[in-house]
Scaffold this motif. Structure first.
Motif, PDB file in Angstrom:
ATOM      1  N   TYR A 116      37.366  41.936  40.700  1.00  0.00           N
ATOM      2  CA  TYR A 116      38.401  42.368  39.748  1.00  0.00           C
ATOM      3  C   TYR A 116      38.110  43.805  39.312  1.00  0.00           C
ATOM      4  N   VAL A 117      38.246  44.724  40.228  1.00  0.00           N
ATOM      5  CA  VAL A 117      37.817  46.110  39.994  1.00  0.00           C
ATOM      6  C   VAL A 117      38.586  46.772  38.846  1.00  0.00           C
ATOM      7  N   ARG A 122      38.848  48.697  33.266  1.00  0.00           N
ATOM      8  CA  ARG A 122      39.566  48.795  31.989  1.00  0.00           C
ATOM      9  C   ARG A 122      38.713  48.197  30.864  1.00  0.00           C
ATOM     10  N   TYR A 123      38.119  47.044  31.147  1.00  0.00           N
ATOM     11  CA  TYR A 123      37.340  46.344  30.113  1.00  0.00           C
ATOM     12  C   TYR A 123      36.175  47.207  29.624  1.00  0.00           C
ATOM     13  N   ILE A 133      31.586  50.340  39.135  1.00  0.00           N
ATOM     14  CA  ILE A 133      32.087  49.044  39.599  1.00  0.00           C
ATOM     15  C   ILE A 133      31.919  48.960  41.115  1.00  0.00           C
ATOM     16  N   ILE A 134      31.294  47.877  41.548  1.00  0.00           N
ATOM     17  CA  ILE A 134      31.091  47.653  42.984  1.00  0.00           C
ATOM     18  C   ILE A 134      32.001  46.513  43.427  1.00  0.00           C
ATOM     19  N   LYS A 135      32.905  46.833  44.346  1.00  0.00           N
ATOM     20  CA  LYS A 135      33.870  45.826  44.802  1.00  0.00           C
ATOM     21  C   LYS A 135      33.225  44.838  45.766  1.00  0.00           C
ATOM     22  N   ASP A 150      23.903  44.993  37.628  1.00  0.00           N
ATOM     23  CA  ASP A 150      23.335  44.449  36.393  1.00  0.00           C
ATOM     24  C   ASP A 150      24.153  43.262  35.907  1.00  0.00           C
ATOM     25  N   TYR A 151      25.480  43.397  36.048  1.00  0.00           N
ATOM     26  CA  TYR A 151      26.393  42.364  35.576  1.00  0.00           C
ATOM     27  C   TYR A 151      27.350  41.993  36.701  1.00  0.00           C
ATOM     28  N   ILE A 152      27.978  40.830  36.530  1.00  0.00           N
ATOM     29  CA  ILE A 152      29.155  40.545  37.357  1.00  0.00           C
ATOM     30  C   ILE A 152      30.325  40.293  36.418  1.00  0.00           C
ATOM     31  N   VAL A 153      31.522  40.443  36.939  1.00  0.00           N
ATOM     32  CA  VAL A 153      32.721  39.978  36.244  1.00  0.00           C
ATOM     33  C   VAL A 153      33.349  38.959  37.172  1.00  0.00           C
TER      34      VAL A 153
END
Ligand code: ATP
Ligand code: PRP
Length: 208
Positions: A116-117, A122-123, A133-135, A150-153
């Motif tokens: 969800y790039v 935006r977030y 952001i890594i797609k 570090d994180y995922i969405v």
């Protein structure tokens, strides 16, 4: 003819009872059939079976008159060219950030892996956080485990997928359900048929 775009996965499972109450049952079982256009028990309705992420595209271009898509997919698609008149309340889950269990919050620039790039961009931007952001196209949970991010969405429902990979949910981005989307031209040209179907869905949902 009314063409409805649906994806084969969990949205289809949840949408089937709704469609059936409107008299729409596919003649062939989409799980077994390789057909991508399915005739239904209603002569005036056919289903096209596509990837979940492609539903807004088919509907926007009028290749399908209407479709059923997750809010996650609609946000990411980001088009104003669709009507979104009805929350079907199905395939509920949450779009969240997640990180390894007990990993400390990062104060500077962060790396985030997601499919969800745009939504992730935006977030983090809205919160003043600099994020690279890594797609990815799947298996997002792997990214923090191998040092890619570090994180995922990603979507979270039971939380089992995160747990199984030593991750924990952090922040809620948005609650997700599936929505009915309608092509704008079709809404005018096939108004009566579409409105009748909308009314039917609304009645079914109200009685649940
Ligand atoms: P694609 O086929 O394009 O790769 P996908 O594998 O994500 O898509 P599904 O897993 O069927 O397809 O998910 C379709 C939609 O269902 C998502 O867009 C989301 O709205 C919802 N969804 C996804 N995962 C969950 C879940 N764990 N619980 C509930 N709903 C979910
Ligand atoms: C979705 C999502 C998560 C999982 C979350 O994946 O991408 O990985 O569900 O659900 P949970 O919190 O109940 O474990 P899905 O099962 O659709 O697999 P895919 O995206 O890899 O196709």
């Amino acid at each position: 003819m009314l063409t409805i775009a649906v994806s084969k996965g969990r949205i289809y499972e949840d949408a089937l009872p709704l469609l059936e109450e409107a008299g729409i049952t596919p003649i062939d079982d989409p799980k077994k059939s390789r057909k991508l256009i399915l005739k239904t028990t209603r002569d005036d309705v056919e289903l096209v079976i596509i990837r979940a992420t492609d539903v807004p595209t088919f509907v926007e271009y009028g290749a399908a008159d209407m479709g059923i898509a997750g809010k996650d997919v609609l946000l990411e698609h980001g088009s104003d060219n669709l009507y979104e008149p009805l929350d079907l309340g199905i395939a509920g889950c949450r779009l969240m950030t997640a990180a390894p269990v007990d990993a400390p919050e990062i104060s500077g620039r962060v790396r985030v892996a997601t499919k969800y790039v745009k939504t992730a961009q935006r977030y983090f931007a809205d919160r003043g956080i600099q994020a690279d952001i890594i797609k990815l196209y799947g298996s997002m949970e792997l990214a923090p485990l191998v040092g890619l991010a570090d994180y995922i969405v990603d979507l979270v429902d039971t939380g089992n997928t995160l747990k199984a990979n030593g991750l924990e949910p952090r922040d809620l981005i948005i609650n997700i359900t599936s929505r009915l989307v309608i092509n704008k031209a079709a809404m005018k040209m096939k108004h009566q048929a579409i409105q009748a179907l909308l009314d039917q869905f609304e009645t079914t949902l109200a009685n649940r």
